[in-house]
Design a protein around this motif. Structure first.
Motif, mmCIF file in Angstrom:
data_model
loop_
_atom_site.group_PDB
_atom_site.id
_atom_site.type_symbol
_atom_site.label_atom_id
_atom_site.label_comp_id
_atom_site.label_asym_id
_atom_site.label_seq_id
_atom_site.Cartn_x
_atom_site.Cartn_y
_atom_site.Cartn_z
ATOM 1 N N ALA A 44 73.645 52.457 18.785
ATOM 2 C CA ALA A 44 74.418 51.350 18.350
ATOM 3 C C ALA A 44 75.239 51.662 16.929
ATOM 4 C CB ALA A 44 73.410 50.204 18.062
ATOM 5 N N ILE A 45 74.225 52.317 16.332
ATOM 6 C CA ILE A 45 75.141 52.622 14.928
ATOM 7 C C ILE A 45 76.304 53.692 15.189
ATOM 8 C CG2 ILE A 45 74.533 53.830 12.781
ATOM 9 C CD1 ILE A 45 71.741 52.885 13.070
ATOM 10 N N LEU A 46 75.912 54.711 15.955
ATOM 11 C CA LEU A 46 77.076 55.778 16.237
ATOM 12 C C LEU A 46 78.552 55.047 16.793
ATOM 13 C CD1 LEU A 46 77.934 58.851 16.555
ATOM 14 C CD2 LEU A 46 77.127 58.520 18.938
ATOM 15 N N PHE A 47 78.212 54.226 17.812
ATOM 16 C CA PHE A 47 79.516 53.377 18.275
ATOM 17 C C PHE A 47 79.869 52.465 17.359
ATOM 18 C CE2 PHE A 47 77.482 54.863 22.598
ATOM 19 C CZ PHE A 47 78.260 55.935 22.835
ATOM 20 N N GLY A 48 79.102 52.035 16.485
ATOM 21 C CA GLY A 48 79.744 50.993 15.548
ATOM 22 C C GLY A 48 80.503 51.715 14.590
ATOM 23 N N ILE A 49 80.083 52.838 14.031
ATOM 24 C CA ILE A 49 80.821 53.557 13.251
ATOM 25 C C ILE A 49 82.212 54.135 14.011
ATOM 26 C CG2 ILE A 49 81.108 55.858 11.951
ATOM 27 C CD1 ILE A 49 77.940 55.373 11.279
ATOM 28 N N ILE A 50 82.093 54.647 15.124
ATOM 29 C CA ILE A 50 83.368 55.056 15.894
ATOM 30 C C ILE A 50 84.304 53.778 15.888
ATOM 31 C CG2 ILE A 50 84.242 55.971 17.819
ATOM 32 C CD1 ILE A 50 81.613 57.452 18.294
ATOM 33 N N GLY A 51 83.763 52.662 16.186
ATOM 34 C CA GLY A 51 84.464 51.613 16.529
ATOM 35 C C GLY A 51 85.219 50.870 15.238
ATOM 36 N N GLY A 70 88.481 49.222 19.316
ATOM 37 C CA GLY A 70 87.561 49.439 18.188
ATOM 38 C C GLY A 70 86.653 48.210 17.991
ATOM 39 N N ILE A 71 87.258 47.081 17.940
ATOM 40 C CA ILE A 71 86.447 45.877 18.024
ATOM 41 C C ILE A 71 85.626 45.780 19.057
ATOM 42 C CG2 ILE A 71 86.795 43.249 18.374
ATOM 43 C CD1 ILE A 71 89.195 43.462 16.673
ATOM 44 N N ALA A 72 86.109 46.121 20.455
ATOM 45 C CA ALA A 72 85.170 45.968 21.749
ATOM 46 C C ALA A 72 83.802 47.127 21.391
ATOM 47 C CB ALA A 72 85.887 46.703 22.997
ATOM 48 N N LEU A 73 84.273 48.334 21.061
ATOM 49 C CA LEU A 73 83.212 49.170 20.588
ATOM 50 C C LEU A 73 82.259 48.816 19.856
ATOM 51 C CD1 LEU A 73 82.702 52.191 21.912
ATOM 52 C CD2 LEU A 73 83.927 53.224 19.881
ATOM 53 N N MET A 74 82.650 48.078 18.564
ATOM 54 C CA MET A 74 81.695 47.543 17.759
ATOM 55 C C MET A 74 80.765 46.604 18.309
ATOM 56 S SD MET A 74 83.490 47.503 13.975
ATOM 57 C CE MET A 74 85.101 46.636 14.462
ATOM 58 N N LEU A 75 81.446 45.738 19.248
ATOM 59 C CA LEU A 75 80.709 44.489 19.637
ATOM 60 C C LEU A 75 79.731 44.875 20.994
ATOM 61 C CD1 LEU A 75 83.401 41.537 19.249
ATOM 62 C CD2 LEU A 75 81.187 42.072 17.727
ATOM 63 N N SER A 76 79.975 46.214 21.558
ATOM 64 C CA SER A 76 79.294 46.310 22.803
ATOM 65 C C SER A 76 77.930 46.240 22.922
ATOM 66 C CB SER A 76 80.033 47.733 23.434
ATOM 67 O OG SER A 76 79.875 48.880 22.654
ATOM 68 N N PRO A 77 77.272 47.075 21.612
ATOM 69 C CA PRO A 77 75.770 46.989 21.605
ATOM 70 C C PRO A 77 75.209 45.600 21.636
ATOM 71 C CG PRO A 77 76.683 48.452 19.988
ATOM 72 C CD PRO A 77 77.891 47.646 20.455
ATOM 73 N N TYR A 78 75.958 44.526 21.497
ATOM 74 C CA TYR A 78 75.311 43.262 21.532
ATOM 75 C C TYR A 78 75.302 42.780 22.917
ATOM 76 C CZ TYR A 78 75.941 43.166 16.613
ATOM 77 O OH TYR A 78 75.742 43.381 15.093
ATOM 78 N N ALA A 79 76.175 43.530 23.925
ATOM 79 C CA ALA A 79 76.091 42.908 25.370
ATOM 80 C C ALA A 79 75.582 43.724 26.047
ATOM 81 C CB ALA A 79 77.623 42.651 25.604
ATOM 82 N N THR A 80 75.110 44.887 25.894
ATOM 83 C CA THR A 80 74.443 45.866 26.475
ATOM 84 C C THR A 80 72.783 46.039 26.457
ATOM 85 O OG1 THR A 80 74.939 47.641 24.943
ATOM 86 C CG2 THR A 80 76.323 47.357 26.976
ATOM 87 N N PRO A 81 72.020 45.612 27.200
ATOM 88 C CA PRO A 81 70.792 45.607 27.152
ATOM 89 C C PRO A 81 69.723 46.830 27.299
ATOM 90 C CG PRO A 81 71.151 44.726 29.272
ATOM 91 C CD PRO A 81 72.366 44.964 28.749
ATOM 92 N N GLY A 82 70.514 47.777 28.181
ATOM 93 C CA GLY A 82 69.638 48.909 28.292
ATOM 94 C C GLY A 82 70.222 50.168 27.588
ATOM 95 N N THR A 83 69.629 51.327 27.307
ATOM 96 C CA THR A 83 70.011 52.244 26.559
ATOM 97 C C THR A 83 70.904 53.146 27.121
ATOM 98 O OG1 THR A 83 67.949 52.454 25.227
ATOM 99 C CG2 THR A 83 69.358 54.506 25.272
ATOM 100 N N TRP A 84 70.880 53.408 28.663
ATOM 101 C CA TRP A 84 71.791 54.039 29.316
ATOM 102 C C TRP A 84 73.270 53.256 29.646
ATOM 103 C CZ3 TRP A 84 74.052 52.390 33.927
ATOM 104 C CH2 TRP A 84 73.378 51.588 34.459
ATOM 105 N N GLN A 85 73.008 52.012 29.666
ATOM 106 C CA GLN A 85 74.314 51.042 29.582
ATOM 107 C C GLN A 85 74.983 50.995 28.303
ATOM 108 O OE1 GLN A 85 72.049 47.614 30.407
ATOM 109 N NE2 GLN A 85 72.213 47.611 32.768
#
Length: 102
Positions: A44-51, A70-85
């Motif tokens: 979540a932190i990694l994709f947030g920084i890249i986003g 970039g906005i989608a990448l920053m918000l994606s951890p809030y929408a994905t429940p699993g680690t692999w997802q």
């Protein structure tokens, strides 16, 4: 002024601290909440920084695909429940940003 000796051993302090953490974890579990794994937090932190970097680049370069990716990448951890997802969606968005930039 005389320093008083510590009467409690460090082990007792750590065990009390660990029992507090177990109680807090049980409290959260009772509410239906669970703490994410360290792997999920790292992603979540990694994709947030890249986003954030993609958003800034897209904004400066007036590239709408990179900016919204970039906005989608920053918000994606809030929408994905699993680690692999999280890693699948984040990697997919990164690939999409890279392809659309060319």
């Amino acid at each position: 002024y005389k320093k008083q000796a510590v009467t409690q051993p460090i082990g007792r302090y750590l065990s009390r601290k660990q029992s507090w953490l177990k109680n807090f974890s049980a409290f959260l579990h009772g509410l239906g909440l669970t703490l994410p794994s360290p792997t999920y937090l790292f992603g979540a932190i990694l994709f947030g920084i890249i986003g954030f970097a993609a958003y800034r680049h897209g904004k400066k370069a007036s590239d709408m695909a990179t900016k919204w990716g970039g906005i989608a990448l920053m918000l994606s951890p809030y929408a994905t429940p699993g680690t692999w997802q999280l890693y699948a969606v984040g990697s997919g968005i990164c690939v999409g940003i890279t392809i659309l930039r060319r």
